[in-house]
Design an enzyme around this catalytic site. Structure first.
Site, PDB file in Angstrom:
ATOM      1  N   CYS A  27       0.832  -1.198   0.000  1.00  0.00           N
ATOM      2  CA  CYS A  27       0.000   0.000   0.000  1.00  0.00           C
ATOM      3  C   CYS A  27       0.867   1.249   0.000  1.00  0.00           C
ATOM      4  CB  CYS A  27      -0.943   0.015   1.205  1.00  0.00           C
ATOM      5  SG  CYS A  27      -0.080   0.173   2.778  1.00  0.00           S
ATOM      6  N   CYS A  30       3.316   1.622   2.845  1.00  0.00           N
ATOM      7  CA  CYS A  30       4.559   0.865   2.667  1.00  0.00           C
ATOM      8  C   CYS A  30       5.563   1.676   1.859  1.00  0.00           C
ATOM      9  CB  CYS A  30       4.283  -0.456   1.950  1.00  0.00           C
ATOM     10  SG  CYS A  30       3.197  -1.583   2.832  1.00  0.00           S
ATOM     11  N   ASP A 441      10.432  22.173 -35.435  1.00  0.00           N
ATOM     12  CA  ASP A 441      11.547  22.451 -36.328  1.00  0.00           C
ATOM     13  C   ASP A 441      11.107  22.040 -37.730  1.00  0.00           C
ATOM     14  OD1 ASP A 441      14.303  22.846 -37.227  1.00  0.00           O
ATOM     15  OD2 ASP A 441      14.349  20.657 -37.335  1.00  0.00           O
ATOM     16  N   ASP A 652      14.726  17.313 -34.182  1.00  0.00           N
ATOM     17  CA  ASP A 652      15.480  16.079 -34.406  1.00  0.00           C
ATOM     18  C   ASP A 652      16.977  16.263 -34.429  1.00  0.00           C
ATOM     19  OD1 ASP A 652      15.578  17.465 -36.860  1.00  0.00           O
ATOM     20  OD2 ASP A 652      15.937  15.591 -37.936  1.00  0.00           O
TER      21      ASP A 652
END
Length: 767
Positions: A27, A30, A441, A652
């Site tokens: 949970c 934890c 671009d 890119d």
């Protein structure tokens, strides 16, 4: 990494980060406890724990003496917190271990059902007026193994939580079921001989069985959220056919893929997976890269073409020269990106962490208040008061709260990866759905990025072929797309020697060819150099040539020579590129989402606007920014943000990296450079602009699932706790509701696994 090593580090021991597998978490509480334990380890600067992946990402900055002990200290901290440190390996051993764990859990669930059914059956008889109640001894014998054998995990974890001064789901289950079991034993002990008291053994046994059933179903569902990682890991073949090198090996041998080194030559037969990144040295084939890029059609490959490890060789045997070891391969980088995204914690999770930190103690207080009010104020019997308190403890377990965010992120990033969209981190995923402007671009992103030299107009008295050879000589060592176009046009012609060549960013190149200073670059740069090529003094015909090429959308460059103190134009070069298929449709799709679209280009304005119109962009509406130098792209992105809303930048190239980093969300084309991919939050494995709206779509859907999951998780607890406190829900129904909450949250997230990019979904619906 060997399976007996519990950690996988991606940096040296003097500092960096590592992943650590953690078993036994159930949970959000934890998660909070493990994070606190890891952060207390000397040298650790940050620890982020993911419940869905059952792993921790730890960052440290330690001196060598501390770093040497850090792996052991991290494992000890996890164990002392009550959890099990586990190995992080290549996924195959881990996959087998997960299957075995699921099988064991299924066995425990079956045992719980077998022992609990006889306890529940008499309750069903009461509904039809029959009294089938088992004797107290039989109820005790059936319920006790469930309570202390199947429920042992709850006691262990709850005890560790108490020792660390916190609480978790197991503590709530242990407290609630122990109260029901203990009360039943007490009522049985104090009953008169021959009396049949009303016992609650079935409540404790059924709650434990339901909780374990819910955890088993939850684990099965979580396995599906990691399907994308397992599918990518399965692409890696185990062995490669290493060809002889004439020195160490005289014959072909089969070796583990992990042993391949750059420079090795391997044979890939038809139908086999390519073992490593490399270049084809012999043979031709068709390569299926669909699992890596999402591209459904095989790609033709021949000598000199690059291939990616994990892709599927088609109908021809090929010999491949390895260019990257397994740890540095494209496939491994893709797996790492997906793992990083699935292990990351979304910003919205911080709210959950703050709630979880105080949730369990508050619930225990509410349960105590419930018991006191029912018994002391409401006049109920002690048994009734305890049962209502037990129901509060059981239904309040925060399992769903801890799974709400990571389950959705894992399912969303996994679905995106299957279609060629890699999300670098959860923050990018959360921000992408809030984007209001998308900046592109131009070259290589919206266009094919392979321009051709379509015209070369020499100045009067200049030989056209000589001018082309001079331009090619100047750019012989450049990888710029325009340089490649010039070299392609020059073909196999003998080139003069160029010396002192240097690139001038955003402008062009200059050097010395056959003793003459030469420059090739943009008309704006030539104007700065004082090279006059237009107006009354321009060579005959150049004005018309420039106007014609600009109208056609060509990018212009001028070749010039320095004669004395002045620069003289030698030739005008015109380059043309083509829009990528689907680029215009992608822009339309973004507009349909209500987003503003802008193209940022370093080209001359006339060329940029001409290409923009072919793409469906409107220069008159401010959708084109031309003549932007690479160093100014980041500033252009910041200016767009100031105009309103978050900005996504799509690029890119290396020169796009600053803009990608400056944007709220950077989206890199995977067909571009590694620099751009590292600067971006999202990477598109194939250079298809249609993946941009798809990335924003899966982002929005994932965040929507996170919000739905958090809403339902809070509703279960906020609505369930008062109902249990008021006596509307008994412990059995509370246990069923708690188990259902975890399963429903993960199942809701799994709907994302069916996601397809909108373009593909639309095509499928019309076919």
């Amino acid at each position: 990494m060997a399976s007996n090593e519990p950690m996988a580090a991606d940096a040296d021991v003097s500092g960096g980060s590592c992943d650590l597998g953690i078993g036994g978490m159930t949970c959000a509480s934890c998660v909070a406890r493990v994070e606190r334990a890891l952060r207390r380890v000397p040298g650790v600067v940050e620890a982020s724990v993911n419940l869905a992946t059952e792993s921790a990402r730890v960052r440290w900055q330690a001196d060598p003496t501390v770093a040497a002990e850090l792996p052991a200290r991290l494992q000890r901290a996890v164990r002392d917190a009550g959890y099990e440190p586990r190995p992080i390996d290549d996924g195959r051993n881990e996959d087998d271990a997960a299957e075995r764990a699921l099988a064991r859990e299924r066995g425990w669930v079956i045992a719980g059902v077998v022992l609990s059914l006889p306890l529940v059956w008499p309750m069903l008889g009461l509904a039809v007026g029959e009294h089938w109640m088992l004797p107290p001894l039989w109820q005790f014998l059936l319920a006790t193994p469930v309570q202390f054998v199947l429920g042992a995990r709850f006691y262990r974890a709850g005890w560790h939580a108490l020792r660390s001064g916190s609480g978790n789901m197991e503590l709530l289950v242990a407290l609630g079921t122990t109260a029901a079991w203990g009360m039943s034993v007490w009522l049985w002990w104090r009953a008169a001989p021959g009396e049949m008291p009303h016992l609650y053994f079935e409540a404790s046994a059924v709650v434990i069985t339901l909780v374990r059933l819910g955890k088993w179903l939850e684990a099965r569902a979580k396995r599906r959220t990691t399907a994308a990682i397992r599918a990518l890991q399965s692409l890696r073949p185990d062995e490669a056919h290493l060809l002889p090198d004439g020195v160490r090996r005289e014959t072909m041998v089969d070796v583990p893929v992990a042993e391949l080194l750059p420079g090795d030559r391997v044979l890939v037969r038809a139908g086999e997976r390519i073992p490593a990144d490399g270049v084809i040295e012999r043979g031709r084939t068709q390569v299926d890269e669909s699992m890596l890029t999402g591209e459904p059609l095989p790609v033709a490959k021949g000598e000199g073409d690059t291939v990616t490890g994990g892709s599927l060789n088609g109908d021809g045997a090929i010999e491949v020269r390895v260019t990257a070891a397994a740890a540095q391969s494209v496939l491994q980088r893709i797996i790492s990106l997906v793992q990083d995204a699935q292990a990351a914690k979304a910003p919205v999770q911080r709210l959950v962490d703050r709630v979880a930190a105080v949730f369990v103690p508050v619930v225990v207080v509410i349960a105590l208040v419930t018991a006191v009010l029912w018994w002391g104020v409401g006049g109920a019997t002690f048994e009734t008061a305890v049962l209502h308190a037990v129901a509060v403890l059981v239904i309040a377990c925060p399992c769903a709260l801890g799974l709400a965010t990571p389950a959705a992120i894992m399912a969303g990033t996994g679905a995106a990866a299957r279609h060629g969209i890699l999300v670098k981190d959860a923050e990018a995923l959360e921000l992408a759905q809030r984007v209001r402007t998308v900046a592109f671009d131009k070259t290589g992103t919206l266009t094919v990025g392979q321009p051709r030299l379509v015209a070369l107009v020499p100045a009067p008295g200049v030989d056209e072929a000589a001018a082309l050879r001079t331009a090619a000589a100047l750019q012989a060592g450049s990888s710029h797309p325009l340089a490649k176009a010039v070299l392609a046009a020059a073909g196999s012609a003998a080139l003069p020697t160029a010396t002192d060549v240097q690139a001038v960013p955003g402008r062009g190149m200059r050097g010395v060819v056959e003793g003459v200073p030469i420059a090739l670059g943009s008309p704006a740069w030539m104007a700065e150099l004082g090279c006059v090529w237009q107006g009354p003094a321009s060579p005959d015909g150049w004005d018309a040539a420039i106007a014609a090429q600009q109208a056609a959308g060509a990018t212009l460059a001028v070749l010039a020579a320095a004669l004395g103190e002045a620069w003289r134009p030698l030739a005008l070069l015109a380059f043309a590129d083509e829009p990528k298929p689907g680029a215009a449709a992608a822009i339309d799709a973004l507009r349909a989402r209500g987003l503003a679209v802008v193209m940022i280009s370093g080209d001359q304005r006339a060329a940029a606007e001409a290409m923009a119109r072919r793409l469906g962009l409107r220069p008159e509406a401010g959708e084109v920014q031309a003549e932007v130098l690479p160093g100014d792209k980041a500033a252009a992105v910041r200016a767009l943000r100031e105009r309103g809303g978050l900005v996504a930048m799509v690029g890119d190239g290396i020169n796009d990296a600053p803009a990608l980093a400056a944007a709220d969300v950077g989206i890199a084309m995977g067909s571009g450079t590694d620099v751009a991919m590292h600067a971006a939050g999202i990477t598109l494995l194939r250079g298809d602009p249609a993946l941009v709206p798809a990335a924003l779509d899966i982002s929005a859907r994932t965040v929507r699932k996170i919000r739905q999951n958090l809403f339902w998780a809070f509703v279960y607890n906020v609505a369930g706790i008062p109902l249990a406190a008021l006596g509307v829900l008994d412990p059995v129904f509370a246990g069923a509701a708690m188990a259902a909450s975890s399963v429903s949250v993960v199942t809701n997230a799994l709907w994302l696994s069916r996601w397809r990019p909108p373009a593909l979904a639309a095509a499928a619906s019309t076919s």
